[in-house]
Design a protein around this motif. Structure first.
Motif, PDB file in Angstrom:
ATOM      1  N   LEU A  87      -2.241  -1.295   4.526  1.00 17.53           N
ATOM      2  CA  LEU A  87      -0.870  -1.318   4.044  1.00 17.53           C
ATOM      3  C   LEU A  87      -0.926  -1.748   2.584  1.00 17.53           C
ATOM      4  CD1 LEU A  87       0.839  -3.228   6.985  1.00 17.53           C
ATOM      5  CD2 LEU A  87       0.752  -0.761   6.623  1.00 17.53           C
ATOM      6  N   TYR A  88       0.079  -1.376   1.802  1.00 13.17           N
ATOM      7  CA  TYR A  88       0.085  -1.823   0.413  1.00 13.17           C
ATOM      8  C   TYR A  88       1.491  -2.178  -0.044  1.00 13.17           C
ATOM      9  CZ  TYR A  88       1.365   3.043  -0.635  1.00 13.17           C
ATOM     10  OH  TYR A  88       1.981   4.260  -0.679  1.00 13.17           O
ATOM     11  N   THR A  89       1.535  -3.049  -1.058  1.00 13.12           N
ATOM     12  CA  THR A  89       2.805  -3.501  -1.630  1.00 13.12           C
ATOM     13  C   THR A  89       2.961  -2.923  -3.032  1.00 13.12           C
ATOM     14  OG1 THR A  89       1.854  -5.491  -2.603  1.00 13.12           O
ATOM     15  CG2 THR A  89       2.660  -5.657  -0.328  1.00 13.12           C
ATOM     16  N   ALA A  90       4.180  -3.021  -3.541  1.00 15.71           N
ATOM     17  CA  ALA A  90       4.495  -2.532  -4.887  1.00 15.71           C
ATOM     18  C   ALA A  90       5.633  -3.381  -5.449  1.00 15.71           C
ATOM     19  CB  ALA A  90       4.890  -1.057  -4.816  1.00 15.71           C
ATOM     20  N   LYS A  91       6.063  -3.077  -6.660  1.00 11.94           N
ATOM     21  CA  LYS A  91       7.163  -3.840  -7.268  1.00 11.94           C
ATOM     22  C   LYS A  91       8.469  -3.622  -6.519  1.00 11.94           C
ATOM     23  CE  LYS A  91       5.487  -4.292 -11.949  1.00 11.94           C
ATOM     24  NZ  LYS A  91       5.817  -4.223 -13.356  1.00 11.94           N
ATOM     25  N   ARG A  92       8.658  -2.430  -5.940  1.00 11.83           N
ATOM     26  CA  ARG A  92       9.893  -2.119  -5.220  1.00 11.83           C
ATOM     27  C   ARG A  92       9.559  -1.867  -3.743  1.00 11.83           C
ATOM     28  NH1 ARG A  92      13.369   2.271  -7.805  1.00 11.83           N
ATOM     29  NH2 ARG A  92      12.273   3.371  -6.168  1.00 11.83           N
ATOM     30  N   ALA A  93      10.379  -2.381  -2.864  1.00 10.42           N
ATOM     31  CA  ALA A  93      10.150  -2.219  -1.425  1.00 10.42           C
ATOM     32  C   ALA A  93      10.035  -0.750  -1.023  1.00 10.42           C
ATOM     33  CB  ALA A  93      11.255  -2.895  -0.628  1.00 10.42           C
ATOM     34  N   ASP A  95       8.576   1.527  -2.435  1.00  7.28           N
ATOM     35  CA  ASP A  95       7.246   2.052  -2.760  1.00  7.28           C
ATOM     36  C   ASP A  95       6.125   1.438  -1.917  1.00  7.28           C
ATOM     37  OD1 ASP A  95       8.191   3.812  -4.734  1.00  7.28           O
ATOM     38  OD2 ASP A  95       8.227   2.209  -6.226  1.00  7.28           O
ATOM     39  N   PHE A  96       6.455   0.530  -0.995  1.00  8.42           N
ATOM     40  CA  PHE A  96       5.435   0.011  -0.081  1.00  8.42           C
ATOM     41  C   PHE A  96       4.947   1.184   0.769  1.00  8.42           C
ATOM     42  CE2 PHE A  96       6.189  -4.814   0.427  1.00  8.42           C
ATOM     43  CZ  PHE A  96       6.603  -4.952  -0.895  1.00  8.42           C
ATOM     44  N   GLY A  97       3.749   1.066   1.304  1.00  7.93           N
ATOM     45  CA  GLY A  97       3.262   2.176   2.107  1.00  7.93           C
ATOM     46  C   GLY A  97       2.027   1.856   2.916  1.00  7.93           C
ATOM     47  N   CYS A  98       1.429   2.902   3.437  1.00  7.91           N
ATOM     48  CA  CYS A  98       0.260   2.792   4.302  1.00  7.91           C
ATOM     49  C   CYS A  98      -0.686   3.958   4.028  1.00  7.91           C
ATOM     50  CB  CYS A  98       0.705   2.836   5.768  1.00  7.91           C
ATOM     51  SG  CYS A  98      -0.636   2.742   6.956  1.00  7.91           S
ATOM     52  N   GLU A  99      -1.971   3.630   3.994  1.00  6.49           N
ATOM     53  CA  GLU A  99      -2.981   4.686   3.911  1.00  6.49           C
ATOM     54  C   GLU A  99      -3.032   5.426   5.248  1.00  6.49           C
ATOM     55  OE1 GLU A  99      -6.696   3.353   1.273  1.00  6.49           O
ATOM     56  OE2 GLU A  99      -6.533   2.240   3.155  1.00  6.49           O
ATOM     57  N   TYR A 100      -3.350   6.702   5.194  1.00 12.00           N
ATOM     58  CA  TYR A 100      -3.551   7.438   6.437  1.00 12.00           C
ATOM     59  C   TYR A 100      -4.345   8.714   6.180  1.00 12.00           C
ATOM     60  CZ  TYR A 100       0.257  10.472   4.891  1.00 12.00           C
ATOM     61  OH  TYR A 100       1.059  11.324   4.171  1.00 12.00           O
ATOM     62  N   GLN A 101      -4.899   9.220   7.242  1.00 16.07           N
ATOM     63  CA  GLN A 101      -5.485  10.550   7.293  1.00 16.07           C
ATOM     64  C   GLN A 101      -4.915  11.186   8.547  1.00 16.07           C
ATOM     65  OE1 GLN A 101      -9.703   9.665   7.461  1.00 16.07           O
ATOM     66  NE2 GLN A 101      -9.916  10.116   5.293  1.00 16.07           N
ATOM     67  N   SER A 102      -4.540  12.438   8.454  1.00 13.65           N
ATOM     68  CA  SER A 102      -3.987  13.100   9.629  1.00 13.65           C
ATOM     69  C   SER A 102      -4.332  14.575   9.614  1.00 13.65           C
ATOM     70  CB  SER A 102      -2.465  12.923   9.682  1.00 13.65           C
ATOM     71  OG  SER A 102      -1.856  13.572   8.581  1.00 13.65           O
ATOM     72  N   LEU A 165      -4.117   7.536   0.169  1.00  5.65           N
ATOM     73  CA  LEU A 165      -4.866   6.301  -0.055  1.00  5.65           C
ATOM     74  C   LEU A 165      -4.023   5.343  -0.885  1.00  5.65           C
ATOM     75  CD1 LEU A 165      -8.350   7.917  -0.806  1.00  5.65           C
ATOM     76  CD2 LEU A 165      -7.480   7.035   1.376  1.00  5.65           C
ATOM     77  N   VAL A 166      -4.451   4.099  -0.962  1.00  2.22           N
ATOM     78  CA  VAL A 166      -3.716   3.102  -1.748  1.00  2.22           C
ATOM     79  C   VAL A 166      -3.584   3.621  -3.188  1.00  2.22           C
ATOM     80  CG1 VAL A 166      -3.753   0.755  -2.670  1.00  2.22           C
ATOM     81  CG2 VAL A 166      -4.507   1.169  -0.319  1.00  2.22           C
ATOM     82  N   PRO A 167      -2.347   3.760  -3.688  1.00  2.00           N
ATOM     83  CA  PRO A 167      -2.144   4.274  -5.045  1.00  2.00           C
ATOM     84  C   PRO A 167      -2.438   3.213  -6.122  1.00  2.00           C
ATOM     85  CG  PRO A 167      -0.036   3.811  -4.018  1.00  2.00           C
ATOM     86  CD  PRO A 167      -1.093   3.550  -2.979  1.00  2.00           C
ATOM     87  N   ALA A 168      -2.637   3.680  -7.329  1.00  2.00           N
ATOM     88  CA  ALA A 168      -2.969   2.789  -8.451  1.00  2.00           C
ATOM     89  C   ALA A 168      -1.859   1.771  -8.721  1.00  2.00           C
ATOM     90  CB  ALA A 168      -3.245   3.619  -9.705  1.00  2.00           C
ATOM     91  N   PHE A 169      -0.603   2.113  -8.459  1.00  2.10           N
ATOM     92  CA  PHE A 169       0.502   1.186  -8.753  1.00  2.10           C
ATOM     93  C   PHE A 169       0.629   0.048  -7.736  1.00  2.10           C
ATOM     94  CE2 PHE A 169       2.631   4.549  -6.244  1.00  2.10           C
ATOM     95  CZ  PHE A 169       3.186   3.783  -5.232  1.00  2.10           C
ATOM     96  N   ALA A 170      -0.130   0.093  -6.655  1.00  3.25           N
ATOM     97  CA  ALA A 170      -0.019  -0.940  -5.617  1.00  3.25           C
ATOM     98  C   ALA A 170      -0.359  -2.317  -6.184  1.00  3.25           C
ATOM     99  CB  ALA A 170      -0.942  -0.616  -4.452  1.00  3.25           C
ATOM    100  N   LEU A 171       0.394  -3.317  -5.758  1.00  2.00           N
ATOM    101  CA  LEU A 171       0.155  -4.696  -6.202  1.00  2.00           C
ATOM    102  C   LEU A 171      -0.906  -5.367  -5.341  1.00  2.00           C
ATOM    103  CD1 LEU A 171       3.827  -5.860  -6.848  1.00  2.00           C
ATOM    104  CD2 LEU A 171       2.135  -5.030  -8.504  1.00  2.00           C
ATOM    105  N   SER A 172      -0.932  -5.041  -4.058  1.00  2.00           N
ATOM    106  CA  SER A 172      -1.935  -5.598  -3.144  1.00  2.00           C
ATOM    107  C   SER A 172      -2.114  -4.636  -1.977  1.00  2.00           C
ATOM    108  CB  SER A 172      -1.507  -6.976  -2.633  1.00  2.00           C
ATOM    109  OG  SER A 172      -0.367  -6.863  -1.816  1.00  2.00           O
ATOM    110  N   SER A 173      -3.221  -4.783  -1.276  1.00  2.00           N
ATOM    111  CA  SER A 173      -3.433  -3.976  -0.075  1.00  2.00           C
ATOM    112  C   SER A 173      -4.166  -4.825   0.951  1.00  2.00           C
ATOM    113  CB  SER A 173      -4.211  -2.713  -0.403  1.00  2.00           C
ATOM    114  OG  SER A 173      -5.502  -3.024  -0.872  1.00  2.00           O
TER     115      SER A 173
END
Length: 183
Positions: A87-93, A95-102, A165-173
């Motif tokens: 999971l990853y965080t960002a400056k705005r809720a 933009d939070f997200g999750c890595e996945y493959q499907s 995948l976790v994007p470059a703008f993510a604050l944490s993962s």
């Protein structure tokens, strides 16, 4: 009935490289199989194995219950295989997200009727999931063992994949707190 769109909305996440799709299928354990049915579709969760040479997935299920009644030769299916990551965080809720493959597969069910096809398919399961277990430590799978189950294959007619995948703008993962393993 009108055909469903097989277009991927998020083209930036689309994976069309067969190597990506094959790797995901070889390294996944279970899938969700949606079977056409009058009223609501039947969603069946199953272990599966990918037979790369035949370009099909193989699964098995009980002859009893809904699956045994509804999963029949010639039924159209849509199969979903999914793996999640961090999971990853960002400056705005938003933009939070999750890595996945499907991967999404489309095909038609065929119930295996010939004994040698059924046994070969079950052998593929043992090779995929239990190849590290010494054969002398258990009694092997027999034709008699296979009698109460159906073994089916789905010839892959169309498929597509996605990866995020976790994007470059993510604050944490981080990996999610819930344990994905049943204990």
């Amino acid at each position: 009935m009108e055909e469903y769109s097989k277009d991927v909305r998020r083209k930036d996440r689309q994976e069309s490289d067969p190597a990506f799709l094959k790797k995901l299928l070889h390294n996944s354990v279970s899938c969700s199989i949606a079977i056409e049915r009058e009223g609501y579709p039947l969603n069946h969760i199953a272990f599966f194995v990918y037979d790369e040479k035949a370009h099909e997935i193989i699964f098995h299920f009980s002859r009893h219950g809904f699956a045994g009644e509804e999963i029949t030769d010639g039924k159209k299916v849509c199969v979903s295989i999914y793996k999640y990551g961090k999971l990853y965080t960002a400056k705005r809720a938003v933009d939070f997200g999750c890595e996945y493959q499907s991967a999404i597969l489309y095909g038609t069910v065929e119930i295996l009727k010939r004994e040698e096809d059924r046994m070969r398919s079950m052998d593929l399961f043992f090779k995929k999931f239990f190849s590290d277990i010494p054969k002398e430590s258990y009694d092997g799978f027999t034709v008699q063992d296979a009698k109460p189950i159906y073994v089916a294959k789905i010839k892959i007619e169309d498929w597509f994949g996605k990866e995020h995948l976790v994007p470059a703008f993510a604050l944490s993962s981080f990996y999610p707190t819930p344990d994905p393993v049943i204990k």
